[in-house]
Design a protein around this motif. Structure first.
Motif, PDB file in Angstrom:
ATOM      1  N   TYR A  14       0.956  -0.896  -0.187  1.00 27.20           N
ATOM      2  CA  TYR A  14      -0.111   0.104   0.037  1.00 27.20           C
ATOM      3  C   TYR A  14       1.196   1.118   0.297  1.00 27.20           C
ATOM      4  O   TYR A  14       0.773   1.880  -0.352  1.00 27.20           O
ATOM      5  CB  TYR A  14      -1.099   0.042   1.052  1.00 27.20           C
ATOM      6  CG  TYR A  14      -2.392  -0.937   0.196  1.00 27.20           C
ATOM      7  CD1 TYR A  14      -2.979   0.048   0.041  1.00 27.20           C
ATOM      8  CD2 TYR A  14      -2.462  -1.877   1.178  1.00 27.20           C
ATOM      9  CE1 TYR A  14      -4.374  -0.866   0.067  1.00 27.20           C
ATOM     10  CE2 TYR A  14      -3.747  -2.724   0.986  1.00 27.20           C
ATOM     11  CZ  TYR A  14      -4.578  -2.095   0.562  1.00 27.20           C
ATOM     12  OH  TYR A  14      -5.930  -3.353   0.395  1.00 27.20           O
ATOM     13  N   GLY A  15       2.032   1.188   0.872  1.00 28.68           N
ATOM     14  CA  GLY A  15       2.347   2.857   1.029  1.00 28.68           C
ATOM     15  C   GLY A  15       3.275   2.563  -0.437  1.00 28.68           C
ATOM     16  O   GLY A  15       3.801   4.011  -0.838  1.00 28.68           O
ATOM     17  N   PHE A  16       3.800   1.506  -1.507  1.00 31.00           N
ATOM     18  CA  PHE A  16       4.986   1.236  -2.488  1.00 31.00           C
ATOM     19  C   PHE A  16       3.479   2.513  -3.649  1.00 31.00           C
ATOM     20  O   PHE A  16       3.970   3.835  -3.979  1.00 31.00           O
ATOM     21  CB  PHE A  16       5.350   0.543  -2.961  1.00 31.00           C
ATOM     22  CG  PHE A  16       5.728   0.970  -4.048  1.00 31.00           C
ATOM     23  CD1 PHE A  16       7.394   1.319  -4.216  1.00 31.00           C
ATOM     24  CD2 PHE A  16       5.384  -0.371  -5.052  1.00 31.00           C
ATOM     25  CE1 PHE A  16       7.451   1.313  -5.894  1.00 31.00           C
ATOM     26  CE2 PHE A  16       5.521  -0.062  -6.560  1.00 31.00           C
ATOM     27  CZ  PHE A  16       7.192   0.332  -6.676  1.00 31.00           C
ATOM     28  N   ILE A  21       1.265   6.551  -6.464  1.00 33.77           N
ATOM     29  CA  ILE A  21       0.871   7.384  -7.386  1.00 33.77           C
ATOM     30  C   ILE A  21       1.068   8.416  -6.920  1.00 33.77           C
ATOM     31  O   ILE A  21       0.379   9.954  -8.116  1.00 33.77           O
ATOM     32  CB  ILE A  21      -0.808   6.825  -6.741  1.00 33.77           C
ATOM     33  CG1 ILE A  21      -1.400   5.739  -7.229  1.00 33.77           C
ATOM     34  CG2 ILE A  21      -1.757   8.030  -7.241  1.00 33.77           C
ATOM     35  CD1 ILE A  21      -2.959   5.018  -7.007  1.00 33.77           C
ATOM     36  N   ALA A  22       1.422   9.461  -5.765  1.00 26.02           N
ATOM     37  CA  ALA A  22       1.752  10.723  -6.132  1.00 26.02           C
ATOM     38  C   ALA A  22       3.153  11.345  -7.225  1.00 26.02           C
ATOM     39  O   ALA A  22       2.830  12.280  -7.451  1.00 26.02           O
ATOM     40  CB  ALA A  22       2.722  10.554  -4.730  1.00 26.02           C
ATOM     41  N   GLY A  23       3.801   9.975  -7.082  1.00 24.17           N
ATOM     42  CA  GLY A  23       4.713  10.443  -8.362  1.00 24.17           C
ATOM     43  C   GLY A  23       3.957  10.571  -9.773  1.00 24.17           C
ATOM     44  O   GLY A  23       4.578  11.677 -10.094  1.00 24.17           O
ATOM     45  N   HIS A  27       4.655  14.681 -11.626  1.00 24.01           N
ATOM     46  CA  HIS A  27       4.586  14.028 -13.480  1.00 24.01           C
ATOM     47  C   HIS A  27       3.413  14.825 -13.734  1.00 24.01           C
ATOM     48  O   HIS A  27       3.728  16.196 -15.123  1.00 24.01           O
ATOM     49  CB  HIS A  27       4.683  12.760 -13.806  1.00 24.01           C
ATOM     50  CG  HIS A  27       5.737  12.697 -14.909  1.00 24.01           C
ATOM     51  ND1 HIS A  27       4.445  12.817 -15.892  1.00 24.01           N
ATOM     52  CD2 HIS A  27       6.578  13.417 -15.917  1.00 24.01           C
ATOM     53  CE1 HIS A  27       5.254  12.828 -17.174  1.00 24.01           C
ATOM     54  NE2 HIS A  27       6.136  13.148 -16.433  1.00 24.01           N
ATOM     55  N   ALA A  28       2.331  14.719 -13.724  1.00 23.49           N
ATOM     56  CA  ALA A  28       1.312  15.129 -14.892  1.00 23.49           C
ATOM     57  C   ALA A  28       1.267  16.736 -14.188  1.00 23.49           C
ATOM     58  O   ALA A  28       0.744  17.335 -15.431  1.00 23.49           O
ATOM     59  CB  ALA A  28      -0.284  14.286 -14.160  1.00 23.49           C
TER      60      ALA A  28
END
Length: 56
Positions: A14-16, A21-23, A27-28
């Motif tokens: 879950y952490g990974f 998703i945050a990355g 990036h978007a």
């Protein structure tokens, strides 16, 4: 909540996933800003065409 003997794996997954998703979101956001700057720069340039009608 008891995750059993696999708690470390589950929480790590879950952490990974949250980091990935945050990355992707970061990036978007950064890419959108870059594209908006490029579009603004192109909008300010005069349009030049050669005899064949293609842009330079």
């Amino acid at each position: 909540m008891d995750l059993g003997p696999h708690a470390a794996f589950i929480l790590g997954a879950y952490g990974f996933t949250a980091l990935v998703i945050a990355g992707l979101v970061a990036h978007a956001i950064l890419d959108r800003r870059a594209q908006e700057r490029a579009l603004a720069r192109l909008a300010q340039e005069p349009h030049r065409h050669d005899a064949k009608g293609s842009r330079r």
